[in-house]
Every structure is written in C-alpha cells, then in structure tokens.
Design a protein around this motif. Sequence first.
Motif, PDB file in Angstrom:
ATOM      1  N   ALA A 231      44.399  22.665  56.056  1.00 12.27           N
ATOM      2  CA  ALA A 231      43.248  23.415  55.541  1.00 12.27           C
ATOM      3  C   ALA A 231      42.003  22.529  55.517  1.00 12.27           C
ATOM      4  O   ALA A 231      40.906  22.974  55.872  1.00 12.27           O
ATOM      5  N   MET A 232      42.167  21.266  55.121  1.00  5.48           N
ATOM      6  CA  MET A 232      41.016  20.359  55.078  1.00  5.48           C
ATOM      7  C   MET A 232      40.481  20.091  56.490  1.00  5.48           C
ATOM      8  O   MET A 232      39.276  20.015  56.699  1.00  5.48           O
TER       9      MET A 232
ATOM     10  N   LEU B 170      34.888  23.952  60.311  1.00  9.02           N
ATOM     11  CA  LEU B 170      33.970  25.014  59.888  1.00  9.02           C
ATOM     12  C   LEU B 170      32.657  24.434  59.368  1.00  9.02           C
ATOM     13  O   LEU B 170      31.582  24.955  59.642  1.00  9.02           O
ATOM     14  N   ALA B 171      32.766  23.335  58.610  1.00  8.20           N
ATOM     15  CA  ALA B 171      31.556  22.702  58.074  1.00  8.20           C
ATOM     16  C   ALA B 171      30.691  22.185  59.218  1.00  8.20           C
ATOM     17  O   ALA B 171      29.469  22.347  59.219  1.00  8.20           O
ATOM     18  N   GLU B 172      31.339  21.588  60.219  1.00  8.74           N
ATOM     19  CA  GLU B 172      30.573  21.070  61.359  1.00  8.74           C
ATOM     20  C   GLU B 172      29.892  22.210  62.119  1.00  8.74           C
ATOM     21  O   GLU B 172      28.761  22.067  62.576  1.00  8.74           O
ATOM     22  N   GLU B 173      30.582  23.366  62.206  1.00 14.62           N
ATOM     23  CA  GLU B 173      29.950  24.533  62.844  1.00 14.62           C
ATOM     24  C   GLU B 173      28.703  24.952  62.081  1.00 14.62           C
ATOM     25  O   GLU B 173      27.664  25.228  62.654  1.00 14.62           O
ATOM     26  N   LYS B 174      28.839  24.986  60.755  1.00 13.58           N
ATOM     27  CA  LYS B 174      27.694  25.395  59.934  1.00 13.58           C
ATOM     28  C   LYS B 174      26.565  24.383  60.004  1.00 13.58           C
ATOM     29  O   LYS B 174      25.417  24.710  59.752  1.00 13.58           O
ATOM     30  N   LEU B 175      26.916  23.146  60.316  1.00 10.22           N
ATOM     31  CA  LEU B 175      25.907  22.083  60.355  1.00 10.22           C
ATOM     32  C   LEU B 175      25.335  21.873  61.754  1.00 10.22           C
ATOM     33  O   LEU B 175      24.527  20.968  61.951  1.00 10.22           O
ATOM     34  N   THR B 176      25.768  22.702  62.722  1.00  7.59           N
ATOM     35  CA  THR B 176      25.338  22.501  64.111  1.00  7.59           C
ATOM     36  C   THR B 176      23.818  22.400  64.230  1.00  7.59           C
ATOM     37  O   THR B 176      23.294  21.470  64.849  1.00  7.59           O
ATOM     38  N   ASP B 177      23.110  23.369  63.613  1.00 12.83           N
ATOM     39  CA  ASP B 177      21.641  23.380  63.717  1.00 12.83           C
ATOM     40  C   ASP B 177      21.047  22.114  63.093  1.00 12.83           C
ATOM     41  O   ASP B 177      20.125  21.517  63.636  1.00 12.83           O
ATOM     42  N   PHE B 178      21.621  21.755  61.945  1.00  8.41           N
ATOM     43  CA  PHE B 178      21.146  20.568  61.232  1.00  8.41           C
ATOM     44  C   PHE B 178      21.355  19.310  62.091  1.00  8.41           C
ATOM     45  O   PHE B 178      20.439  18.505  62.272  1.00  8.41           O
TER      46      PHE B 178
ATOM     47  N   TYR C 298      18.613   8.444  61.345  1.00 12.37           N
ATOM     48  CA  TYR C 298      19.035   9.830  61.604  1.00 12.37           C
ATOM     49  C   TYR C 298      20.548  10.005  61.582  1.00 12.37           C
ATOM     50  O   TYR C 298      21.058  11.052  61.930  1.00 12.37           O
ATOM     51  N   LYS C 299      21.258   8.969  61.187  1.00  6.18           N
ATOM     52  CA  LYS C 299      22.707   9.066  61.103  1.00  6.18           C
ATOM     53  C   LYS C 299      23.087  10.077  60.009  1.00  6.18           C
ATOM     54  O   LYS C 299      22.491  10.090  58.937  1.00  6.18           O
ATOM     55  N   ILE C 300      24.108  10.893  60.283  1.00  5.93           N
ATOM     56  CA  ILE C 300      24.510  11.895  59.301  1.00  5.93           C
ATOM     57  C   ILE C 300      25.931  11.590  58.825  1.00  5.93           C
ATOM     58  O   ILE C 300      26.818  11.386  59.637  1.00  5.93           O
ATOM     59  N   SER C 301      26.122  11.561  57.524  1.00  9.82           N
ATOM     60  CA  SER C 301      27.495  11.456  57.037  1.00  9.82           C
ATOM     61  C   SER C 301      27.833  12.764  56.325  1.00  9.82           C
ATOM     62  O   SER C 301      26.999  13.331  55.617  1.00  9.82           O
ATOM     63  N   VAL C 302      29.035  13.268  56.558  1.00  6.05           N
ATOM     64  CA  VAL C 302      29.435  14.534  55.955  1.00  6.05           C
ATOM     65  C   VAL C 302      30.580  14.270  54.983  1.00  6.05           C
ATOM     66  O   VAL C 302      31.565  13.651  55.353  1.00  6.05           O
ATOM     67  N   ARG C 303      30.385  14.709  53.756  1.00  2.00           N
ATOM     68  CA  ARG C 303      31.448  14.562  52.759  1.00  2.00           C
ATOM     69  C   ARG C 303      32.027  15.939  52.464  1.00  2.00           C
ATOM     70  O   ARG C 303      31.293  16.899  52.267  1.00  2.00           O
ATOM     71  N   LEU C 304      33.357  16.018  52.460  1.00  2.00           N
ATOM     72  CA  LEU C 304      34.008  17.307  52.257  1.00  2.00           C
ATOM     73  C   LEU C 304      34.951  17.164  51.073  1.00  2.00           C
ATOM     74  O   LEU C 304      35.719  16.214  51.000  1.00  2.00           O
TER      75      LEU C 304
END
Length: 344
Positions: A184-185, A191-199, A264-270
């Motif tokens: 699930a994680m 899914l989070a990466e999909e939502k963040l595509t534009d960003f 411009y580096k992006i880190s994503v925390r889930l």
Amino acid sequence: MDSAPELLSFAVQVLEKHGAIAERHDNHVMALLPSELAQTLDLAEEVRLGEEGVPLLYGSPALDRLVEMATEEIPLVFGRIKVPYLKKAGFDQLIGQDIVFADGQVRVTGRAEARTSYMVLTCRYVALGDERKEGLVEVGVHENTGAIIEGLETLWPEFGREFFVPGKVPPHFSIHLEKAITNAMQKAQVLAEEKLTDFINSMQRRLRRDVKNTMEYYEALKNEMQASISHLNLSEAQRNERTAKIQELPREMVRKIEDLEQKYKISVRLSGSAAVRLLVDVAQVMVEIRLGKQRRTIHLVWNPVTRRLDPLVCERCHETTRRVHLREEDSQIRLLCFSCTHKR
Ligand SMILES: [Zn+2]
C-alpha cells in the motif's frame, strides 16, 4: 495572552496519553513529564504550560510539537461492509477478463462464501523543494495477500456498513499486515508522484531555464573578457592574470549549476495518516490450474465492492497483477508477474 480552554484540555490529553501527570487549572496546566517525553517536546520535566509558563497558543512551538505527537499515531477504524449481493455463477467468463492466465489450463471447480478483510490506507505526502506541496492519497489493499484493489477506496463508502467499537472488534482481521502495508505504501508513493507531476515538471522547467541563463551569462562574460585582453594595452602580467580568470570560468559555472540543482531538488515524505479496516463477505472461487503434468488449486476472490475478481500477487516479488504467468519450479506451479518470468 491566555491559552484557549480547548488547548489546555488538548495538552492534558496528549501529555497523559504519553505517560505524563498533568493537572488542568483555570489558565494553565501543570505537568510532570517522563524524561524522554520532555526531551521530545523540548520542555522541562516539571513544566507549567499556559499563563505565566511556556506559551500554549496557536502557532506556539510547544503546541506545534504536541499536535505533531498526537497525529503521529495513525487513527485506525474497524468496520464491516454490508454486502447486498454475492455473485453466484458465471465466473468462467471473468477468467480471461478480470484475471488473465497467460499459460496453462484453468478451470473453475467450485464456489463458496467467505469473509475476508481489506484496508483503505490514507497517506499524506509532503514535497519539499524551493516550494512546498502536500496532499492526501488513498489506497485499497487486500490484507491477506497484499494485492492492491483499485477503486476500493472510492467505492466502499457507497455501501452500508457498521463500525466496531474498540474492544468489540471481531477476530477475523488479518494479523500479518506487513505485505499489505508495504504494498500500500509503494502504491501510495506512485499515486503521490502522479499528483506531484505538475509540481516536479515546473521545478525542472525552472531549473532548465536557470541553467540556460547561467550558461549564457558565462559565455557572454568569457567573450567580454577575451575582447578586453586583445583591445587594451596590458602588461604581460595583467594579460596572464586575465587569461587565468577566463580559464577559471567553466569551473565556476559548474559550481553555480550544482547550486541550482540543489535549490530545485525535491524531497517527498510519505506517511500513513489513517486506516480503515473492513470485513467483507466475498465469493471465493476455486480454480484448478494445470501446467504440463502439474496441478494446483487456488482460490480467487470475487469482491462485491468492486464487482470484480481481485487481482493476484506475484509469488516472487509480491507485485499486484491481473495477468498471471505460470512457471514450474520444484514440481510446483508458481504464479508470477510478467517481469519475474523473464528473470532467472
Ligand atoms: Zn514478480
């Protein structure tokens, strides 16, 4: 400024839950904290919160830390879906449609009613870069197998359901959730990466633009400096000094570009933020599969919420799949995903 009464009650609740002794007064809370808790909250072990003590206001650091602590534990709800209808026949047609077996022979041999459990996990993502972006994603998963059930998260609220109060939860829920939560994680991350595509795209566009500008700037600077060497009456030493500066430019440019990449580096925390665990009555479909001389009986699940057969998970990598490949291993049929059949 005085703390609002609900903040004082909230503080008492959170502190007591974490082993503190807390006493609510009119305008403040007196608390005795275990040393670990005091460290986590960056407070003294004996502390007065509120009036004449550590400020407890909206936006104050102490309140922020208490809120963070309270939301760290995932709220968990147990329930049961009331199923109006369970499919009785016609499962043969669903094989080849809901689940495709790429090889072997497959035959439906029976049907039974069973009860199984699913989880809908809500995860919160926070993307940090030059800007901040956050949101929620939901994933449905079969607890026993860890198969991702697409659509479960949006469909289940449409059904009648009953929730179990703590202490009255029936024992039918799966005990081993590692596979389910891991899958699930992973899905939540996709899914989070999909939502963040534009960003992410906008960050990359800005990075490319800034890199291009930087390169143009250094190109122009180099030309200008080269022109000045040939035009002016410079001494040998001055000329050497300028030439050295020109030679240093590419290295300087690389450093500037590295700084931009860092910027411009992006880190994503889930992180998991809530879970609903649901018992569901399902139709279990017994299926005999044959491959060469081998036979094996497996159970498929017809899920009344999605009104489909649930997908299977690869027996090697646990990836959810609706297209199953059969392989014989040690005189047994193994169910694999496409990519695992191509790995040795
Ligand atoms: Zn696999």
